[in-house]
Scaffold this active site. Structure first.
Site, PDB file in Angstrom:
ATOM      1  N   VAL A  29      40.540  45.676  37.280  1.00  0.00           N
ATOM      2  CA  VAL A  29      38.981  46.414  38.054  1.00  0.00           C
ATOM      3  C   VAL A  29      38.997  47.625  37.446  1.00  0.00           C
ATOM      4  O   VAL A  29      38.190  48.045  37.288  1.00  0.00           O
ATOM      5  CB  VAL A  29      40.228  46.527  39.486  1.00  0.00           C
ATOM      6  CG1 VAL A  29      38.909  47.125  40.299  1.00  0.00           C
ATOM      7  CG2 VAL A  29      40.181  45.700  40.129  1.00  0.00           C
ATOM      8  N   THR A 139      43.603  48.239  45.297  1.00  0.00           N
ATOM      9  CA  THR A 139      43.475  47.367  47.062  1.00  0.00           C
ATOM     10  C   THR A 139      45.091  48.151  47.476  1.00  0.00           C
ATOM     11  O   THR A 139      46.113  48.202  46.926  1.00  0.00           O
ATOM     12  CB  THR A 139      44.079  46.305  46.494  1.00  0.00           C
ATOM     13  OG1 THR A 139      43.136  45.918  46.371  1.00  0.00           O
ATOM     14  CG2 THR A 139      44.099  45.096  48.343  1.00  0.00           C
ATOM     15  N   GLU A 171      37.629  36.730  39.329  1.00  0.00           N
ATOM     16  CA  GLU A 171      38.050  36.766  37.702  1.00  0.00           C
ATOM     17  C   GLU A 171      36.979  35.497  37.530  1.00  0.00           C
ATOM     18  O   GLU A 171      37.169  35.022  37.847  1.00  0.00           O
ATOM     19  CB  GLU A 171      39.180  36.468  37.973  1.00  0.00           C
ATOM     20  CG  GLU A 171      40.472  37.882  37.907  1.00  0.00           C
ATOM     21  CD  GLU A 171      42.095  37.433  37.817  1.00  0.00           C
ATOM     22  OE1 GLU A 171      41.523  37.501  36.018  1.00  0.00           O
ATOM     23  OE2 GLU A 171      42.391  38.162  38.356  1.00  0.00           O
ATOM     24  N   CYS A 279      45.450  38.742  43.875  1.00  0.00           N
ATOM     25  CA  CYS A 279      45.125  38.888  44.526  1.00  0.00           C
ATOM     26  C   CYS A 279      45.097  37.978  46.145  1.00  0.00           C
ATOM     27  O   CYS A 279      46.309  38.951  46.710  1.00  0.00           O
ATOM     28  CB  CYS A 279      43.006  38.777  44.508  1.00  0.00           C
ATOM     29  SG  CYS A 279      42.797  40.414  44.068  1.00  0.00           S
ATOM     30  N   LYS A 340      42.908  30.052  37.248  1.00  0.00           N
ATOM     31  CA  LYS A 340      40.998  29.265  38.052  1.00  0.00           C
ATOM     32  C   LYS A 340      40.609  29.982  36.286  1.00  0.00           C
ATOM     33  O   LYS A 340      41.030  30.178  35.382  1.00  0.00           O
ATOM     34  CB  LYS A 340      40.662  30.677  38.864  1.00  0.00           C
ATOM     35  CG  LYS A 340      40.509  31.544  38.161  1.00  0.00           C
ATOM     36  CD  LYS A 340      39.530  32.427  39.415  1.00  0.00           C
ATOM     37  CE  LYS A 340      38.225  32.406  39.598  1.00  0.00           C
ATOM     38  NZ  LYS A 340      37.334  33.358  40.705  1.00  0.00           N
TER      39      LYS A 340
END
Length: 471
Positions: A29, A139, A171, A279, A340
């Site tokens: 981030v 977060t 991402e 996340c 991912k």
């Protein structure tokens, strides 16, 4: 206040859009935030206590993979607008705006560890030289901004405004998400802080309608609620896929019907091997903890988490049901290690669960991923010599009994099926991302197992019993 530009909390009338910004934390981030803010003309100092990371970034070397980020990093360095430092105290003292972008990992009870955020808050108080705007992008649970404000105010006489500005970066598409956001959420009721945040985000939004000003507490909850809802959709479609597999229904057809409803839409309704990353797993557990502390019923969130934990075991269980519980002497090829595509992040990746479970059953695994092999090798150091990594997706297939697909990288979508068929011993594919149509694999004379659809085989029949989810 040190440096040029406007006084953020001091009431100066001299307004200039360019600002001196410090971003504390140069992880995912922090680096995206620093690079994007520098790209819009601000002078940004990215500060981090990790000397090796700062040295690498100062040379223009990204410490993780994100499409387009290295080029933006180099542009920022070349322009002189983006700099890196391990001297957090000095970086804070020169700033008009400080972004807190440090990690908030899960503690054993699922709650967010705020120790790094609180440490930075204390450092800000000790080193700020004038009025300051502190923006929390980490977060954090409800009440964290209030806690940061109290820590700073109790340690300095300088005026300081703390706002919550949660990130919504995906991402693989993080630059586009920052540069062209669906919305920018800002937690503050301070008029001057609102104006500063409008100026900062003006290059990235066409109208102020994209900026939503709410209370700090609401901003903190919006972040958790957003991720928890998206995770819920994933767990929901995976549960529907389980029912489909048990009843002989094609989940792809069901998903198409669901997604066609404008009230529902098709996003995050792809059945698969479960969600991972830094996340969704962390934020769902953190929101469960927040709800429990408040005395709320968090039954839905609990089931979202439990369904995903079961789903991450499903792919390995499909292999064991088809090939048998003892895989000693068997070799499994595996495509996709990242949680991912378009990232090298293997945190909470379903592939890690699959590899560990198949290793426990005695299998040897040969793995390929376009970006994540180094991270996976480090993560899987405890599984012994039975896992190897290759630079060629087809090299892992040589003599393998089956192919398992864990990540939907684009290069896997149209593979050379003739090569797969020639190299695999038993010509079996276990697809955890439903990349192919069963009819296509049937024509390619490959046995095919996917999520929420009946297995298919070209010649010899395979068990008509549906593959069931792990219990």
């Amino acid at each position: 206040m040190s440096g040029g530009g406007r006084s953020v909390v001091g009431g100066s009338e001299n307004v200039e859009v360019r600002m001196n910004i410090t971003v504390v934390g140069s992880g995912y981030v922090g680096l995206v935030t620093a690079s994007c803010l520098a790209s819009s003309g601000n002078h940004v100092m990215a500060a981090d206590s990790d000397r090796h990371k700062i040295e690498a970034l100062s040379r223009g070397k990204c410490t993780f993979f994100e499409p387009g980020l290295r080029e933006m990093l180099v542009d920022g360095l070349d322009s002189g607008r983006l700099k890196f430092s391990t001297d957090i105290a000095n970086a804070v003292s020169q700033a008009q705006v400080v972004f807190i972008c440090v990690g908030t990992p899960s503690l054993e009870d699922g709650s967010a560890d705020l120790s790094a955020v609180e440490d930075i808050a204390c450092s800000i108080a000790q080193n700020m030289s004038d009025g300051l705007l502190v923006v929390i992008k980490s977060t954090v649970p409800v009440g964290a901004a209030r806690r940061v404000s109290e820590l700073i105010e109790s340690r300095t006489a300088h005026p300081c405004t703390v706002v919550s500005n949660p990130e919504f970066l995906r991402e693989g598409t993080a630059l586009n998400d920052f540069l062209r956001p669906d919305r920018v959420v800002v937690g503050t009721n301070d008029p001057e802080a609102m104006q500063v945040m409008r100026e900062l985000y003006a290059p990235f939004v066409r109208t102020n309608q994209n900026i939503l000003f709410v209370s700090n507490e609401a901003a903190e909850m919006i972040k958790y609620a957003s991720n928890a809802y998206l995770a819920t959709r994933i767990s929901f479609i995976n549960e529907i896929a389980d029912i489909c597999a048990r009843t002989g229904v094609d989940v792809g057809q069901v998903r198409a019907g669901l997604g066609a409803d404008k009230r529902i839409g098709s996003g995050y309704l792809f059945p698969g091997a479960g969600y991972g990353g830094s996340c969704f797993p962390k934020d769902v557990q953190a929101l469960i903890h927040v709800g429990q502390q408040a005395g709320a019923d968090v039954g839905i969130l609990r089931q979202v988490h439990l369904r995903n934990e079961r789903q991450k075991r499903l792919l390995a269980e499909m292999v064991l049901e088809r090939l048998g519980p003892d895989l000693t002497g068997r070799t499994i090829a595996l495509w996709g290690l990242a949680f991912k595509p378009d990232t090298d992040d293997i945190r909470q990746a379903p592939a890690m669960e699959v590899i560990r479970r198949l290793r426990q059953a005695g299998a040897t695994l040969r793995c390929y991923d376009p970006k994540a092999c180094l991270n996976a090798r480090y993560e899987l150091g405890d599984v012994g010599d039975g896992v190897t990594f290759e630079c060629d997706p087809y090299a892992v297939l040589d003599g393998a009994d089956a192919l398992v697909i864990c990540t939907e990288w684009n290069e896997f979508r149209t593979p050379q099926f003739d090569v797969i068929r020639r190299k695999l011993k038993e010509r079996i594919i276990f697809d955890g991302r439903n990349l192919y149509e069963p009819a296509t694999l049937l024509r390619q004379r490959l046995e095919y197992h996917s999520i929420g659809r009946q297995p298919t085989a070209p010649v010899k029949s395979i068990s008509s019993k549906p593959i069931r989810n792990a219990v």
